[in-house]
Design an enzyme around this catalytic site. Structure first.
Site, PDB file in Angstrom:
ATOM      1  N   ASP A  38      -6.888   3.971  -4.818  1.00 27.73           N
ATOM      2  CA  ASP A  38      -7.560   3.814  -3.522  1.00 27.73           C
ATOM      3  C   ASP A  38      -8.241   5.165  -3.281  1.00 27.73           C
ATOM      4  O   ASP A  38      -8.481   5.898  -4.255  1.00 27.73           O
ATOM      5  CB  ASP A  38      -6.533   3.463  -2.427  1.00 27.73           C
ATOM      6  N   GLY A  45     -20.298   7.397   1.119  1.00 24.08           N
ATOM      7  CA  GLY A  45     -19.345   7.758   0.072  1.00 24.08           C
ATOM      8  C   GLY A  45     -20.008   7.942  -1.273  1.00 24.08           C
ATOM      9  O   GLY A  45     -21.161   7.546  -1.495  1.00 24.08           O
ATOM     10  N   PHE A  46     -19.251   8.596  -2.178  1.00 27.77           N
ATOM     11  CA  PHE A  46     -19.723   8.708  -3.567  1.00 27.77           C
ATOM     12  C   PHE A  46     -18.529   8.616  -4.497  1.00 27.77           C
ATOM     13  O   PHE A  46     -18.530   9.171  -5.598  1.00 27.77           O
ATOM     14  CB  PHE A  46     -20.535   9.992  -3.783  1.00 27.77           C
ATOM     15  N   GLY A  47     -17.488   7.928  -4.035  1.00 29.20           N
ATOM     16  CA  GLY A  47     -16.318   7.698  -4.882  1.00 29.20           C
ATOM     17  C   GLY A  47     -16.561   6.491  -5.759  1.00 29.20           C
ATOM     18  O   GLY A  47     -17.693   6.011  -5.921  1.00 29.20           O
ATOM     19  N   ASN A  48     -15.458   6.011  -6.289  1.00 25.49           N
ATOM     20  CA  ASN A  48     -15.499   4.907  -7.231  1.00 25.49           C
ATOM     21  C   ASN A  48     -16.194   3.666  -6.676  1.00 25.49           C
ATOM     22  O   ASN A  48     -16.995   3.015  -7.350  1.00 25.49           O
ATOM     23  CB  ASN A  48     -14.035   4.590  -7.542  1.00 25.49           C
ATOM     24  N   VAL A  49     -15.893   3.356  -5.421  1.00 25.08           N
ATOM     25  CA  VAL A  49     -16.413   2.124  -4.820  1.00 25.08           C
ATOM     26  C   VAL A  49     -17.920   2.230  -4.589  1.00 25.08           C
ATOM     27  O   VAL A  49     -18.694   1.334  -4.950  1.00 25.08           O
ATOM     28  CB  VAL A  49     -15.656   1.828  -3.501  1.00 25.08           C
ATOM     29  N   LYS A  51       0.868  -1.193   0.000  1.00 20.56           N
ATOM     30  CA  LYS A  51       0.000   0.000   0.000  1.00 20.56           C
ATOM     31  C   LYS A  51       0.891   1.225   0.000  1.00 20.56           C
ATOM     32  O   LYS A  51       2.019   1.170   0.478  1.00 20.56           O
ATOM     33  CB  LYS A  51      -0.857   0.018   1.274  1.00 20.56           C
ATOM     34  N   TRP A  93     -19.965   4.156  -6.069  1.00 18.63           N
ATOM     35  CA  TRP A  93     -20.610   4.220  -7.393  1.00 18.63           C
ATOM     36  C   TRP A  93     -20.844   2.810  -7.952  1.00 18.63           C
ATOM     37  O   TRP A  93     -21.949   2.482  -8.396  1.00 18.63           O
ATOM     38  CB  TRP A  93     -19.723   5.065  -8.323  1.00 18.63           C
TER      39      TRP A  93
END
Ligand code: GLU
Length: 447
Positions: free
Chosen positions: A164, A236-240, A124, A242
């Site tokens: 990430d 959340g409203f990030g990639n994940v 990471k 979504w």
């Protein structure tokens, strides 16, 4: 192994690394019983070696902002465990990033990657760079400066970073552009999450969220339930988030709330395709405000400042944002409102007290390292495509992702089924991941 002794030593060596110590304790407590049935692990000091990263790089990232001012951030790459394959794991750009956070994420990644069935070690990295409010040009300059330092420590068979929190397709693009310039080779396998026209896997952007819903479906089926018609609250409203909202809706569930750092946006009628598309714009804007959704769709939504998604009545809670985003009080509120399932999509999204509250109240709970493993698994599929210089269709990737999530669920059931027949998914995931890495370390000798 005596968990308390190991933790006391680790706390003395790494004082204040709270997230890292929390992640280690959770894993050790759940593997203790199995570990102690294997004297060969104890003799080879597997756990003592496993809790220290193989190596850590830290570096200065200096760049110039739009006002012409020089900015300095810290960059990191933690190569945590390379027993079963090259280091693999994302890069996080967030103002709160520090070594403890990246060590916890690298440690978790080691077990998660082992669960995927693919040959990937755990790593990471990231930076305390805060993307909020930054222009596209600033993001590009930062990514280029970051890669300038990192490039010599990564490679398709060495260490393969990806996205990430705060790092998506755009950032991977800027970093890859600089990598190929510095390395003087078109070596796509060095990063995953690339654009689909230049070596990226189809479906990688959706994969974490899609995989999480495939896992959730298996968990529900095992419990004799169906996802159709169930209500879901997610953060959340990030990639994940979504990807999770897209697949949940496609499977017939209703996403009734999404949240951000500023509050919660309730969507009583369920999230629509237009709203899901708008999530992408929200992330790209770098404003980090969920209120934007309510402003855009005022008739169908209600925004409440300062509240979390966990205050909204739902069947299933899906934390999709950040570590420790769902605490004991949140778990109690959810349970009081009738929630009966929580699948952790973020890494260590629930505090240990919240997990305990869920488990002791009979709530179906599954941990991030199993639920969200579809993201890194699809990164593994991207590495395979890059190595073979081919690209698979969406159906091929989706079928493989399905199969991997089913295998992860089966591994959790195999190692997590308790004498009373109930499944402890936390134990199941930790033991399954641990056994694979421990066995590899044992066979490779003391190194
Ligand atoms: N950051 C993601 C994770 O936590 C994906 C890592 C990757 O694709 O390498 O698993």
């Amino acid at each position: 192994m005596n968990v308390q002794n190991i933790m006391t030593n680790l706390e003395a060596k790494h004082p204040g690394e709270n997230e890292f110590l929390q992640a280690v304790r959770e894993v050790l407590e759940s593997i203790e019983e199995v570990y102690n049935q294997h004297p060969e692990f104890e003799k080879a000091k597997i756990v003592e070696r496993m809790v220290e990263p193989d190596r850590v790089f830290t570096f200065r990232v200096a760049w110039v902002d739009d006002n012409g001012e020089v900015q300095t951030n810290i960059g990191y790459r933690v190569q945590f465990n390379g027993a079963i394959g090259p280091y693999k794991g994302g890069l996080r750009f967030h103002k709160a990033v520090n070594l403890s956070m990246l060590k916890f994420l690298g440690f978790e990644q080691t077990f998660k990657n082992a669960l995927t069935t693919l040959p990937m070690g755990g790593g990471k990295g990231g930076s305390d760079f805060d993307p909020v409010g930054k222009s596209d040009a600033e993001i590009m300059r930062f990514c280029q400066a970051f890669m300038w330092e990192l490039w010599q420590n990564i490679g398709p068979d060495t260490d393969v970073p990806a996205g990430d929190v705060g790092v998506g397709g755009r950032e991977i693009g800027y970093m890859y552009g600089m990598y190929k310039k510095l390395a003087r080779e078109y070596n796509t396998g060095v990063l995953t999450g690339k654009g689909s026209t230049w070596g990226g896997s189809i479906l990688r952007p959706e994969a974490t969220g899609f995989g999480a819903l495939y896992f959730t479906e298996h968990l529900l089926h095992k419990a004799g339930k169906d996802i159709k018609g169930l209500t879901i609250a997610l953060s959340g409203f990030g990639n994940v988030a979504w990807g999770a909202a897209t697949k949940a809706t496609e499977l017939g569930a209703k996403v009734v709330a999404i949240s951000g750092p500023d509050g919660v946006c309730e969507i009583p009628g369920g999230i629509t395709k237009e709203m899901i598309d708008y999530m992408l714009e929200m992330r790209a804007s770098n404003r980090n405000k969920v209120e934007d959704m309510a402003t855009k769709f005022p008739a169908a939504t209600k925004f409440t400042a300062g509240k979390k998604a966990w205050s909204v009545k739902c069947d299933i809670a899906l934390p999709c944002a950040f570590q420790n985003e769902l605490n004991e009080a949140d778990a109690k509120e959810l349970i009081a409102n009738g929630t009966w399932c929580c699948c952790e999509v973020s890494n260590m999204g629930c505090t240990p007290e919240a997990i305990h509250t869920f488990q002791s109240n009979g709530i179906l709970f599954a941990p991030g390292k199993a639920v969200n493993a579809g993201g890194v698994a699809t990164s593994g599929l991207e590495m395979t495509q890059n190595a073979a210089h081919i690209s698979w269709s969406a159906k091929e990737v989706d079928d493989k992702l399905h199969f991997i999530m089913e295998s992860i669920h089966e591994a959790c059931v195999k190692y997590g089924t308790q004498p009373d027949g109930k499944i402890d998914y936390v134990k199941g995931a930790n033991i399954a991941g641990f056994m694979k890495v421990a066995q590899a370390m044992l066979e490779q000798g003391v190194c």
